[in-house]
Design an enzyme around this catalytic site. Structure first.
Site, short mmCIF file in Angstrom:
data_model
loop_
_atom_site.label_atom_id
_atom_site.label_comp_id
_atom_site.label_asym_id
_atom_site.label_seq_id
_atom_site.Cartn_x
_atom_site.Cartn_y
_atom_site.Cartn_z
N HIS A 69 0.82 -1.21 0.00
CA HIS A 69 0.00 0.00 0.00
C HIS A 69 0.86 1.26 0.00
O HIS A 69 0.40 2.33 -0.43
CB HIS A 69 -0.91 -0.01 1.24
CG HIS A 69 -2.11 0.89 1.13
ND1 HIS A 69 -2.22 1.89 0.19
CD2 HIS A 69 -3.26 0.94 1.86
CE1 HIS A 69 -3.38 2.53 0.36
NE2 HIS A 69 -4.02 1.97 1.35
N ASP A 72 -8.96 -7.41 -18.65
CA ASP A 72 -9.19 -8.44 -19.67
C ASP A 72 -7.84 -8.90 -20.23
O ASP A 72 -7.19 -8.16 -20.98
CB ASP A 72 -10.07 -7.87 -20.78
CG ASP A 72 -10.33 -8.87 -21.91
OD1 ASP A 72 -9.96 -10.06 -21.76
OD2 ASP A 72 -10.88 -8.45 -22.93
#
Length: 401
Positions: free
Chosen positions: A165, A382
């Protein structure tokens, strides 16, 4: 979790950038906002593809495609292939690479998804990679990116990614994943992430801000639940708010207000007959498109601030009132962001000395947080095989959460 379910490791390796990072970019400074994040906290997301078996893709082809495209992606996201330096505000872009673990789980993808939706916490350990190094002393050896590719009996796969993070917020993770997928599909678009956080918000050399941290999850009693809200139910919540005078309530506002009201109710019952503490509700806000001038959406790093809503746990607060409180808090912080970019850094610095910090650190207040990923295009990731069926974001993982 079924004790028979295990992750059988096939291979563990580090994926290095496809081209070496130039010496001029060897040391990458983190921003002031990056400094405020614990270096031991990970953002974790998993992508579920249950029907790969029905496509033309073979498991080894997918593995090779992911590795080669990740290598090319890391050449553009070169800090992601580096290691955090001991000073805490710089990354050594040494091209050590991202950890890539490949293995097999002896069940169906649907079983993992079902148990993740319940209280089975150890299921997360199956699908998310663990560091090959352990312990704070080896923190500078830890990869900043962990990838795990899990194959299942049904022919499906789960691709999980865990990113430190300190180098990325949720928006950055979404951008990284979509760029990685675009390279895998061999599109003509070459990703060009903006790595300019330190030039906008310079770090404080040699200093790491002390951030208040809630108790560790392994201390005391806790449960994990994944709740699904049907669109019709969210519509009903919006109708309640509209009928009470709230203009155009959003799905985030009504759902977060509902959760907050449940927290308050539970805390009030738990503290019956004793001192009633105040509750504080924190909401992160992505400020890339709020500040003036706005930042590019593909700005990579931590570009968020937060606003707070507070209520006494013994207060009778109805849903529309909570929605208005949440909206007022967001409107205020957005106004601060648009008026002056320096107001954001001032707010960050002030947050480390405000009374709120002391309240949270001593746990005299009940602290809750609610973050929305609704507008991040994770479902657009994708890689060129089966369309993504489902993705899940797991609670921030690390020693400070």
């Amino acid at each position: 979790m079924d004790a028979s379910l295990q992750f059988e490791i096939i291979s563990e390796t580090f994926i290095k950038p496809s081209s070496p990072t130039p010496p001029s970019l060897r040391y990458h400074k983190l921003s002031l906002f990056d400094q405020g994040i614990s270096p031991y906290v990970l953002i974790r997301v998993a992508f579920f593809y249950p029907n790969i078996k029905g496509t033309r893709w073979l498991a080894n082809e997918i593995s090779q495609l992911l590795k080669s495209s990740l290598s090319k992606t890391l050449a553009q996201y070169y800090p992601f292939a580096g290691r955090l330096m001991k000073n805490g505000y710089m990354i050594d872009c040494n091209d050590m690479g991202a950890q890539f673990t490949e293995g097999r789980i002896n069940c169906r993808v649907s079983e993992i998804r079902k148990q993740l939706s319940s209280s089975s916490e150890k299921m997360e350990d199956l699908i998310f990679a663990r560091s090959l190094f352990s312990g704070p002393a080896l923190a500078n050896h830890h990869s900043l990116v962990f990838v795990q590719l899990s194959s299942f009996n049904c022919g499906g796969i789960v691709l999980s990614v865990s990113i430190n993070h300190r180098i990325a917020d949720a928006s950055s993770v979404s951008t990284f994943m979509n760029d990685w997928a675009a390279i895998a599909r061999q599109t003509s678009d070459i990703p060009s992430p903006h790595l300019h956080g330190a030039s906008l918000f310079p770090p404080v050399d040699g200093q790491q801000f002390p951030k208040p941290s809630p108790p560790k999850l392994n201390q005391g009693k806790h449960v994990k639940r994944m709740l699904a809200f049907h669109a019709s139910k969210i519509g009903e919540l919006k109708a309640v708010a509209l009928n009470s005078g709230v203009e155009n309530p959003t799905r985030f506002e009504v759902v977060s207000a509902l959760l907050y009201s449940c927290f308050i109710s539970a805390a009030s019952k738990a503290n019956s007959g004793s001192h009633i503490r105040q509750s504080i509700f924190g909401h992160p806000v992505n400020f890339r498109q709020i500040i003036v001038p706005p930042l590019p959406q593909n700005s990579v790093g931590n570009f968020f601030t937060y606003f707070l809503t507070s209520v006494d746990n013994n207060a009778e607060v109805k849903l529309p009132e909570l929605i208005n409180k949440i909206r007022e808090g967001k409107t205020k912080v957005c106004k601060e962001c648009t008026e002056n970019i320096n107001a954001i850094t001032s707010k960050l610095e002030a947050s480390h000395s405000a009374p709120l910090t002391a309240a949270i650190e001593t746990y005299n207040s009940d602290f809750y947080a609610c973050s929305s990923w609704c507008r991040f295009p994770f479902y657009g990731v994708d890689f060129g095989w089966e369309h993504l069926r489902w993705y899940t974001q797991q609670p921030l993982q690390g020693s400070t959460c």
